[in-house]
Design a protein around this motif. Structure first.
Motif, PDB file in Angstrom:
ATOM      1  N   ALA A 149       0.799  -0.655   0.399  1.00  0.00           N
ATOM      2  CA  ALA A 149      -0.137  -0.267   0.445  1.00  0.00           C
ATOM      3  C   ALA A 149       0.960   1.147   0.164  1.00  0.00           C
ATOM      4  O   ALA A 149       0.423   2.432  -0.997  1.00  0.00           O
ATOM      5  N   ASN A 150       2.055   1.632   0.394  1.00  0.00           N
ATOM      6  CA  ASN A 150       2.987   2.282   0.986  1.00  0.00           C
ATOM      7  C   ASN A 150       3.700   2.990  -0.386  1.00  0.00           C
ATOM      8  O   ASN A 150       4.009   3.765  -1.107  1.00  0.00           O
ATOM      9  N   VAL A 151       4.251   1.527  -0.869  1.00  0.00           N
ATOM     10  CA  VAL A 151       5.051   1.780  -2.040  1.00  0.00           C
ATOM     11  C   VAL A 151       3.859   1.752  -3.490  1.00  0.00           C
ATOM     12  O   VAL A 151       3.881   3.073  -4.456  1.00  0.00           O
ATOM     13  N   ARG A 152       2.201   1.621  -3.822  1.00  0.00           N
ATOM     14  CA  ARG A 152       1.271   2.318  -4.035  1.00  0.00           C
ATOM     15  C   ARG A 152       1.030   4.026  -4.850  1.00  0.00           C
ATOM     16  O   ARG A 152       1.395   4.419  -5.486  1.00  0.00           O
ATOM     17  N   ASN A 153       0.829   4.336  -2.867  1.00  0.00           N
ATOM     18  CA  ASN A 153       1.071   5.406  -2.884  1.00  0.00           C
ATOM     19  C   ASN A 153       2.301   6.733  -2.954  1.00  0.00           C
ATOM     20  O   ASN A 153       2.140   7.476  -4.109  1.00  0.00           O
ATOM     21  N   TYR A 154       3.590   5.597  -2.731  1.00  0.00           N
ATOM     22  CA  TYR A 154       4.931   6.836  -3.725  1.00  0.00           C
ATOM     23  C   TYR A 154       4.759   6.571  -5.164  1.00  0.00           C
ATOM     24  O   TYR A 154       4.933   8.060  -5.223  1.00  0.00           O
ATOM     25  N   ASN A 155       4.484   5.163  -5.545  1.00  0.00           N
ATOM     26  CA  ASN A 155       5.271   5.484  -6.862  1.00  0.00           C
ATOM     27  C   ASN A 155       3.923   6.323  -7.824  1.00  0.00           C
ATOM     28  O   ASN A 155       3.534   6.641  -8.970  1.00  0.00           O
ATOM     29  N   PRO A 205      21.015   2.419  -3.620  1.00  0.00           N
ATOM     30  CA  PRO A 205      20.529   3.146  -2.564  1.00  0.00           C
ATOM     31  C   PRO A 205      18.952   4.181  -2.970  1.00  0.00           C
ATOM     32  O   PRO A 205      18.519   4.118  -2.134  1.00  0.00           O
ATOM     33  N   ASN A 206      18.575   3.953  -4.324  1.00  0.00           N
ATOM     34  CA  ASN A 206      17.359   4.920  -4.483  1.00  0.00           C
ATOM     35  C   ASN A 206      16.574   4.675  -5.078  1.00  0.00           C
ATOM     36  O   ASN A 206      15.405   4.983  -5.556  1.00  0.00           O
ATOM     37  N   GLU A 207      16.765   3.016  -4.989  1.00  0.00           N
ATOM     38  CA  GLU A 207      15.270   2.063  -4.948  1.00  0.00           C
ATOM     39  C   GLU A 207      14.974   1.026  -3.956  1.00  0.00           C
ATOM     40  O   GLU A 207      15.759   1.293  -2.812  1.00  0.00           O
ATOM     41  N   LEU A 208      13.790   0.501  -4.198  1.00  0.00           N
ATOM     42  CA  LEU A 208      13.514   0.291  -2.922  1.00  0.00           C
ATOM     43  C   LEU A 208      12.882  -1.169  -3.001  1.00  0.00           C
ATOM     44  O   LEU A 208      12.810  -2.196  -3.824  1.00  0.00           O
ATOM     45  N   PRO A 209      12.928  -1.800  -2.013  1.00  0.00           N
ATOM     46  CA  PRO A 209      11.905  -3.104  -1.980  1.00  0.00           C
ATOM     47  C   PRO A 209      10.844  -3.852  -2.592  1.00  0.00           C
ATOM     48  O   PRO A 209       9.540  -2.556  -2.615  1.00  0.00           O
ATOM     49  N   ASN A 210       9.844  -4.567  -2.470  1.00  0.00           N
ATOM     50  CA  ASN A 210       8.685  -4.902  -3.463  1.00  0.00           C
ATOM     51  C   ASN A 210       7.436  -6.071  -2.591  1.00  0.00           C
ATOM     52  O   ASN A 210       8.156  -6.776  -3.983  1.00  0.00           O
ATOM     53  N   PRO A 211       7.407  -6.070  -1.233  1.00  0.00           N
ATOM     54  CA  PRO A 211       6.650  -7.455  -0.899  1.00  0.00           C
ATOM     55  C   PRO A 211       5.743  -7.759  -1.388  1.00  0.00           C
ATOM     56  O   PRO A 211       5.350  -6.470  -1.966  1.00  0.00           O
ATOM     57  N   GLN A 212       5.067  -8.740  -1.824  1.00  0.00           N
ATOM     58  CA  GLN A 212       3.052  -8.749  -1.744  1.00  0.00           C
ATOM     59  C   GLN A 212       2.905  -8.964  -0.994  1.00  0.00           C
ATOM     60  O   GLN A 212       2.586 -10.371   0.051  1.00  0.00           O
ATOM     61  N   GLY A 213       0.952  -9.004  -0.701  1.00  0.00           N
ATOM     62  CA  GLY A 213       0.443  -9.226   0.716  1.00  0.00           C
ATOM     63  C   GLY A 213      -0.011 -10.680   0.251  1.00  0.00           C
ATOM     64  O   GLY A 213       0.007 -11.599  -1.230  1.00  0.00           O
TER      65      GLY A 213
END
Length: 267
Positions: free
Chosen positions: A151-157, A222-230
């Protein structure tokens, strides 16, 4: 006040407004990026908990199911790789390599728990049953953490791609985060890591079969972020003869997080 002074005042107000908006947008990206990293650490804690449970699981299965040697060796190898990657990343920014290893480890454990159905003595072993219960609880917490993270990744992207905030993202090199995806269709079709037979939501049909229900199971430089899924939770129960029973549950009980900024309850 002459027209020149009025124009200068208007230009000054515009500049101040633009600068103020830019600072606000930049700080917003920083907050969201930190929130993504924080939400990943919650998943990382549970993944490390799984690393601790797997050796005991392997030894217990080895004692009763020696024919599963290849599967056990594969689980040990994947667990070692995932643990090394976790240590090298220090719980900060998970890499795509780790995401792939974690996906493979989840599938291997799931396959092992299906295989042990052929060993009644193992299914009745109290140590194995306790390990099975702890792994199920750990997988549930991993799934909840992944939903919050995604959910946080979706808002950020969304902010990175939206106008005009994308100008700030491009100017300061904010990179899109990626989801922690599970690409195995068989894993996607099950509500949980299968510890024995899977108990699905809904009524069992005649003959004792289970009715499948849809579910999901679910990091970078450093500027990339992780990506787990529900992943949707499943339910697993034993009867007094140490066999799995079908337990009907209400059809509509989705776990939801109305606000992505509210983390799941910690156990």
């Amino acid at each position: 006040m002459g027209p020149i002074e009025i124009i200068l005042i208007v230009l000054l107000l515009v500049v101040v407004g633009v600068v103020g908006w830019g600072l606000s947008a930049y700080n917003g990206f920083i907050r969201q990026r930190n929130l993504i990293q924080e939400s990943w650490r919650q998943v990382d804690v549970e993944l490390n908990r799984r690393y601790e449970l797997i050796p005991n699981l392997v030894e217990t299965v080895r004692a009763f199911a020696g024919h599963e040697r290849n599967t056990l060796e594969g689980i040990v190898r994947l667990r070692s790789q995932a643990q090394q990657l976790s240590s090298s990343e220090h719980g900060e920014v998970p890499s795509a390599e780790r995401a792939q290893v974690e996906e493979q480890l989840t599938g291997a454990v799931r396959g092992l728990m299906v295989s042990v159905e052929a060993y009644p003595e193992l299914k009745s072993n109290q140590n194995f049953l306790e390990l099975q219960r702890q792994l199920a609880e750990t997988e549930d917490r991993i799934a909840a953490g992944r939903r919050y993270y995604n959910a946080n990744v979706r808002n950020y992207n969304t902010r990175i791609e939206s106008v005009p905030s994308n100008m700030i993202a491009n100017q300061f090199n904010f990179q899109k985060a990626t989801y922690f995806e599970v690409n195995d269709p068989e894993v996607r079709s099950t509500p949980n890591v299968s510890f024995g037979e899977i108990s699905y939501r809904g009524d069992a049909p005649a003959g004792g079969g289970a009715t499948p229900a849809s579910g999901q199971l679910g990091t970078s430089a450093p500027n990339e972020l992780p990506n787990p899924q529900g992943q949707e939770r499943g339910s697993i129960q034993f009867d007094q003869q140490n066999q799995f029973d079908q337990q009907p549950q209400p059809a509509d009980r989705p776990t939801q997080y109305p606000d992505a900024t509210e983390p799941p309850a910690q156990r």
